[in-house]
Write an enzyme that holds these catalytic residues in place. Structure first.
Site, PDB file in Angstrom:
ATOM      1  CG  HIS A  97      23.813 -30.461 -33.542  1.00 27.91           C
ATOM      2  ND1 HIS A  97      24.984 -29.881 -33.807  1.00 27.91           N
ATOM      3  CD2 HIS A  97      23.532 -29.770 -32.162  1.00 27.91           C
ATOM      4  CE1 HIS A  97      25.560 -29.954 -32.942  1.00 27.91           C
ATOM      5  NE2 HIS A  97      24.815 -29.701 -31.875  1.00 27.91           N
ATOM      6  CD  GLU A  98      20.525 -29.077 -30.436  1.00 31.50           C
ATOM      7  OE1 GLU A  98      20.656 -29.786 -29.631  1.00 31.50           O
ATOM      8  OE2 GLU A  98      21.212 -28.108 -31.061  1.00 31.50           O
ATOM      9  CG  HIS A 101      23.612 -33.128 -28.513  1.00 30.90           C
ATOM     10  ND1 HIS A 101      24.945 -33.131 -28.266  1.00 30.90           N
ATOM     11  CD2 HIS A 101      23.551 -31.681 -29.175  1.00 30.90           C
ATOM     12  CE1 HIS A 101      25.553 -32.440 -28.733  1.00 30.90           C
ATOM     13  NE2 HIS A 101      24.845 -31.558 -29.195  1.00 30.90           N
ATOM     14  CG  ASP A 173      28.043 -29.537 -28.880  1.00 33.34           C
ATOM     15  OD1 ASP A 173      27.489 -29.111 -27.789  1.00 33.34           O
ATOM     16  OD2 ASP A 173      27.197 -29.601 -29.928  1.00 33.34           O
TER      17      ASP A 173
END
Ligand code: NHX
Ligand code: ZN
Length: 310
Positions: A97-98, A101, A173
């Site tokens: 997930h990170e 981004h 988000d």
């Protein structure tokens, strides 16, 4: 009312509070000024004192950059929760997930540089990606907001791509992305379908219990158009994020693996991982209708046509 200090102001204030403190050789006040957007003079004074305490607690005789960084992160996002026990599977989801981004943010041309990515829980977040502006900006372009939308969706998109089963974690988000997209349509006049109109009457004075309220002052027909434009912006950003992550899947894997191993990755490590990835020019991601609401149309060479002059 006094404005919060700008970049130069923060640099000057930090300089004042640095006097007489045992600063390490690696302290770079310019970087610290860049890392503290929105901080007041009092916040910056606190920051210096907190860092001194942190350094003392570590029995260091100087305040180094790591102590300053940790203090800033605490003020901005809350203390680390290292004690949280995470399964390997959860850790992997957070790392992708990170990583999503960070990778999307890195290759898009109009987002702020990625400063740090971490899968150490802090405050309410299980992981976080920090992008920092390199200079003060007082307004934002449409292309920057579009890139920001794609970066915001990059986390969820990586989850979808890698695990095929998205989590509830992207809620914040998605909330932010939806707010930006809606503002682009109803406040900033950034879509052709609606044009430069303010839609929705903001309640002027914040009333007890009903501040931030909006009153609709447009027809059902326009409401449906607004919804469609918001959807288009989000879908386009989602498509772009997916395209980027697919194209650079091996880099995403490397970043996620690195995060699993070291948990927090800073600028220099990021640059190593990202290497020389080309700036994303959106080729292949246009919606093809040239309406100016989605991607700009591509020219014969696949390069982007310039933003239409307004
Ligand atoms: C939960 N928290 O609520 C758990 C504990 C997807 C890897 N069950 O997007 O931490 O899922 O890029 C402000 C800040 C909700 C408001 C963070 C509201 C986090 C954060 C939920 C990462 N990083 N999600 C993120 C995350 C979560 C949440 C927030 C907030 C995750 C994600 C929280
Ligand atoms: Zn996220």
């Amino acid at each position: 009312m006094v404005d919060r200090p700008d970049l130069q102001g923060r640099r000057a204030i930090l300089n004042v509070h640095a006097k007489g403190k045992p600063l390490g050789n690696d302290i770079d006040l310019d970087v610290l000024a860049r890392r503290t957007p929105g901080f007041t003079g009092a916040d910056l004074a606190n920051l210096m004192n907190e860092s001194a305490l942190l350094a003392a607690r570590r029995s260091a005789d100087t305040i180094d950059m790591a102590a300053m960084e940790e203090s800033i992160d605490r003020v901005m996002a809350g203390p680390e929760r290292k004690s949280r026990v995470m399964s390997e599977k959860d850790k992997r989801v957070i790392a992708y997930h990170e990583g999503g981004h960070a990778l999307v943010g890195h290759v898009l041309p109009n987002t702020d540089p990625i400063h740090k990515v971490s899968i150490v829980a802090r405050g309410r977040a299980l992981g976080w990606t920090l992008a920092l502006p390199s200079e003060d900006r007082y307004m934002h372009t449409r292309s920057k907001l579009r890139d920001e939308l794609a970066m915001l969706l990059g986390g969820r998109t990586a989850e979808e791509l890698v695990f095929g089963d998205p989590t509830t974690g992207a809620q914040n988000d998605i909330e932010k992305a939806t707010q930006i997209a809606r503002a682009m349509v109803t406040e900033y006049g950034m879509t052709d379908a609606i044009g430069p109109q303010q839609l929705g009457q903001k309640d002027g004075e914040p009333f007890l219990g009903r501040d931030m309220g909006h009153q609709r002052d447009y027809s059902d027909e326009v409401a449906a158009q607004v919804d469609a434009e918001v959807r288009r912006l989000i879908e386009h950003a989602h498509d772009e994020a997916r395209e980027i992550l697919r194209t650079h899947r091996s880099t995403l894997d490397l970043l996620a693996d690195t995060l699993m191993e070291v948990e927090t990755v800073d600028t220099s490590q990021l640059l190593e991982i990202f290497g020389q990835l080309p700036v994303w020019d959106g080729a292949g991601t246009t919606d093809g209708n040239g309406s100016g609401n989605g991607a700009r149309p591509t020219g014969p060479d696949g390069a982007r046509a310039p933003e239409p002059a307004s």
